[in-house]
Design an enzyme around this catalytic site. Structure first.
Site, mmCIF file in Angstrom:
data_model
loop_
_atom_site.group_PDB
_atom_site.id
_atom_site.type_symbol
_atom_site.label_atom_id
_atom_site.label_comp_id
_atom_site.label_asym_id
_atom_site.label_seq_id
_atom_site.Cartn_x
_atom_site.Cartn_y
_atom_site.Cartn_z
ATOM 1 C CB SER A 311 -0.921 0.008 1.222
ATOM 2 O OG SER A 311 -1.644 1.229 1.305
ATOM 3 C CB SER A 312 0.734 4.344 -1.943
ATOM 4 O OG SER A 312 -0.670 4.590 -2.019
ATOM 5 C CE LYS A 317 -4.369 -3.432 2.714
ATOM 6 N NZ LYS A 317 -4.266 -3.928 1.339
#
Length: 465
Positions: A311-312, A317
């Site tokens: 995830s950014s 995550k």
């Protein structure tokens, strides 16, 4: 850019000075600025093999001078080895017979052979002698697809089967809750699930192998419409034998040249087997993805190797990226199969006119499935870890455990226990002691999770899915 002038039956054409192709290829480049995507390299390599074999066979039959044939063979070998891939610029979406690509090969090989021989070699009269685009292109389709399946796809699927089979053995002792309709069901061993996945791949391999005899049949020798006009009667048989030697696999002359050129049922069948394999990969990858969901708020029964941040915005995550890549490949292969199925319908009268489309999609499906299978095996399946405590915990709290009580107390009372288990979040084992007259040892025997995963030990209790 500097140009030279080339001539064909329609007149003069300006061709890039450094290009090995001639006027007919240039016309096709200008006529089909559609996708910017040429035919696959495997297909071009097959064209090179065909032209090499044709030169040798025609020389042996005394139809082409041996020194000319030798120059053509050398030039065609360079094409087959990929030396001149950049000289094949014609778009996939071209004439449905693939005539433009056949002439592209003839012109490139003639140009190189002329340089090798230091005399003019004619693309039609010598490189294409005894051939027609209408038998060369379907032959190239079969040759390229068969070689790609045998050399790339089948080994990749075998590697995936091995990885899944190894996990089936490794996970044999891990008891978990089964799920049907995504709802809790009776216990199952994680190894049994992975054994099922390995069996899917084993069946996929068998289905793909079953299509190969049709791909081994070659249209070459049929020339324009299947009658063999303007070629030697032994040309098709000799070509199949020569292509077998050059490729290291087995080809035969088509039993019926009219079927081989008027239809593409063999390619459609092969695509169907690939479509089935794609469905299997999607099912397996998605199951792994579901079992690895979480790690705290999902199923959490498996842990996938962490290969990149997921995830950014959410730190820590990790997403099931390999599984998702495999699923996308499966969807793409299914799309290719639809296009190939439509293409196979276009065998109108004596020629199929969707040959470049069928070739492109079939070869890409083979390549995608092979690559996805290798990546899935190496970067996902091989590193899977079973979370045994999580799996065991689900088994004990699953209402599905009550199913094993059916033969002892009947479906209705077992259903009451299952409902109460869910409502009160209490183990079935505990409620069975409270709500039945069964002895503790009877309950423990019936609710032994491992015993429930061994087929045939006890009669069933009539539970549905």
């Amino acid at each position: 850019m500097e140009y030279r002038i080339e001539k064909d039956s329609m007149g003069e054409m300006k061709v890039p000075a450094a290009a090995l192709w001639g006027a007919q290829t240039q016309r096709a480049v200008e006529n089909f600025p559609i996708s910017g995507e040429p035919l696959p390299r495997e297909f071009i390599a097959a064209l090179g093999l065909i032209k090499r074999a044709a030169a040798r066979v025609n020389a042996e039959l005394g139809l082409i001078e041996k020194r000319v044939a030798a120059a053509i063979e050398r030039a065609a070998t360079e094409v087959a080895e990929g030396k001149w891939n950049a000289e094949f610029p014609i778009d996939v979406f071209q004439t449905g017979s693939g005539t433009s690509s056949n002439m592209n090969a003839n012109e490139v090989i003639a140009h190189r052979a002329s340089a090798i021989l230091a005399q003019k070699v004619h693309p039609n009269d010598q490189v294409n002698f005894g051939q027609s685009s209408n038998d060369v292109i379907p032959t190239a389709l079969h040759v390229s697809a068969l070689i790609a399946i045998e050399r790339d796809l089948l080994p990749a699927l075998a590697g995936l089967w091995k990885a899944l089979d190894q996990k089936a053995r490794e996970f044999d002792g891990v008891i978990k809750s089964g799920r049907t309709h995504l709802m809790d069901a009776t216990p199952i061993r994680l190894g049994q699930e992975f054994g099922g996945y390995a069996s899917q791949i084993e069946h996929s391999i068998a289905r793909i192998k079953a299509t190969l005899p049709d791909l081994r049949e070659l249209a070459i020798g049929g020339t324009a419409v299947g009658t063999g006009l303007n070629t030697h009667p032994d040309f098709g048989r000799r070509m199949a034998a020569e292509l077998s030697k050059l490729s290291g696999t087995s080809f035969v002359e088509a039993r019926n040249h009219f079927e081989a050129q008027g239809a593409q049922d063999g390619a459609a069948w092969a695509s169907g087997a690939l479509n089935s394999a794609a469905a299997s990969l999607i099912k397996i990858a998605n199951d792994v993805r579901l079992m690895a969901s979480g790690p705290r708020c999902g199923l959490g029964e498996l842990t996938l190797p962490a290969i990149q941040p997921g995830s950014s915005i959410m730190p820590g995550k990790v997403n099931p990226v390999i599984c998702e890549s495999v699923i996308q490949v499966g969807a793409q292969v299914m799309g290719h199969h639809v296009a190939i199925t439509v293409g196979a319908q276009w065998g109108q009268l004596d020629l199929n006119t969707m040959l470049p489309l069928i070739a492109r999609n079939l070869l890409e499906s083979i390549r995608l499935l092979a690559s996805a299978s290798r990546v899935f095996a190496d970067k996902a399946v091989a590193g899977l870890i079973a979370n045994e405590e999580t799996c065991r915990g689900y088994v004990e709290i699953s209402p599905g455990m009550a199913t094993a009580l059916n033969p002892l107390i009947g479906y209705d009372q077992a259903a009451e226990i299952a409902k109460k288990s869910f409502k009160e979040s209490r183990p079935v084992r505990e409620l069975a002691r409270e709500m039945t007259k069964l002895k503790p040892e009877e309950i423990d025997h019936a609710l032994d999770p491992r015993r429930q995963t061994e087929p045939g030990l006890d009669p069933g209790g009539g539970a549905g899915g």
